[in-house]
Write a protein that holds these residues in place. Sequence first.
Motif, PDB file in Angstrom:
ATOM      1  N   LEU A 176     -15.595  28.112  -0.998  1.00  0.00           N
ATOM      2  CA  LEU A 176     -15.882  29.448  -0.454  1.00  0.00           C
ATOM      3  C   LEU A 176     -14.605  30.188  -0.055  1.00  0.00           C
ATOM      4  N   ASN A 190     -10.994  27.107   7.559  1.00  0.00           N
ATOM      5  CA  ASN A 190     -12.401  26.713   7.648  1.00  0.00           C
ATOM      6  C   ASN A 190     -12.664  25.225   7.496  1.00  0.00           C
ATOM      7  N   PRO A 206     -15.555  31.447  14.671  1.00  0.00           N
ATOM      8  CA  PRO A 206     -16.370  31.751  13.489  1.00  0.00           C
ATOM      9  C   PRO A 206     -15.600  31.467  12.202  1.00  0.00           C
ATOM     10  N   PRO A 207     -16.302  31.270  11.089  1.00  0.00           N
ATOM     11  CA  PRO A 207     -15.621  31.085   9.802  1.00  0.00           C
ATOM     12  C   PRO A 207     -14.728  32.286   9.487  1.00  0.00           C
ATOM     13  N   SER A 226     -15.399  33.759   5.303  1.00  0.00           N
ATOM     14  CA  SER A 226     -16.315  32.841   4.639  1.00  0.00           C
ATOM     15  C   SER A 226     -17.622  32.819   5.424  1.00  0.00           C
ATOM     16  N   THR A 227     -18.628  32.199   4.837  1.00  0.00           N
ATOM     17  CA  THR A 227     -19.913  32.105   5.527  1.00  0.00           C
ATOM     18  C   THR A 227     -20.096  30.762   6.225  1.00  0.00           C
ATOM     19  N   VAL A 228     -19.203  29.797   5.922  1.00  0.00           N
ATOM     20  CA  VAL A 228     -19.352  28.445   6.472  1.00  0.00           C
ATOM     21  C   VAL A 228     -18.000  27.856   6.825  1.00  0.00           C
ATOM     22  N   LYS A 229     -17.965  27.058   7.886  1.00  0.00           N
ATOM     23  CA  LYS A 229     -16.784  26.262   8.201  1.00  0.00           C
ATOM     24  C   LYS A 229     -17.228  24.814   8.431  1.00  0.00           C
ATOM     25  N   ASP A 279     -23.714  28.305  10.960  1.00  0.00           N
ATOM     26  CA  ASP A 279     -22.696  28.505   9.929  1.00  0.00           C
ATOM     27  C   ASP A 279     -21.678  27.359   9.911  1.00  0.00           C
ATOM     28  N   THR A 280     -22.048  26.215  10.527  1.00  0.00           N
ATOM     29  CA  THR A 280     -21.085  25.126  10.709  1.00  0.00           C
ATOM     30  C   THR A 280     -21.608  23.789  10.194  1.00  0.00           C
TER      31      THR A 280
END
Length: 258
Positions: free
Chosen positions: A52, A58, A80-81, A84-87, A117-118
């Motif tokens: 991502l 991330n 927060p990431p 990106s949408t995820v970390k 989101d994690t």
Amino acid sequence: MAYSSYTPPKDEIKLLREKIEFNYIGGYLFWGEEEYLKNYYREVLKKKVRDLGFEEFNLISVSFEKGDTFDDIEASLDTPPVFSTVKLVEVTGLDILTLKKEEEKRLLEIAHSRAEDTVLIFTFYSDELDLKPRKTKERAIIKKLSEDLFFVEFPRQSKEKLLSWTDKIFSSQSLHISDVNIVKMIELCDYSMTRLKSESDKLVCRAKQNSFNQVPSEWVSEMVKPSSENVIFELGDAIALLDKKRAFDVFENVVAQN
């Protein structure tokens, strides 16, 4: 209906594969003897996040053996990431069985409050956590953590599974090796997939250099070191991964035994 109450044992690794395919975001606790599989699935999850973008921000490591604390976990989860949408946050070196009550409470809050989101992974080497003993499995901290984390045991694999897996390493390189020799390798490598992969790669390399399409039987005896020498491999592997704690632990065990 004598067997109506029978429940087959869970294949946790199969369930993990299915979860990663369906929805990999979540909390995990990885433990067990087979480090190869453990590392493989850690990397599968990391690749999901890496693909991502902005992995330097991330993919976050919190290492208690390097002096990190619960504050570092919370700070990593609160961030927060980045683009990106995820970390992913991985925690290593945490001795969850010797925590004080306040630390247990803090850990449970961390696991429970993980953001959507994690990806949160708690990873344990085989000598850091064993959940097989009944007393350990029944401890309150373990039971409560299992409500928020997907526990996955990575055990040593059966001879049959290792035989098939090792054969694929050679067949993927258009090489043949007898089942007898693979079984010999499995036993010499003490059922360790990490060692089997390393020793197989050495045999493949030699066969390719000599333009052979089959691995001679005598090569296994010549090149595959017995399990009594596993410690040398483990030490080298730890150094290659820049894992100082693991390297020192292996070295200390050698000193203690002598």
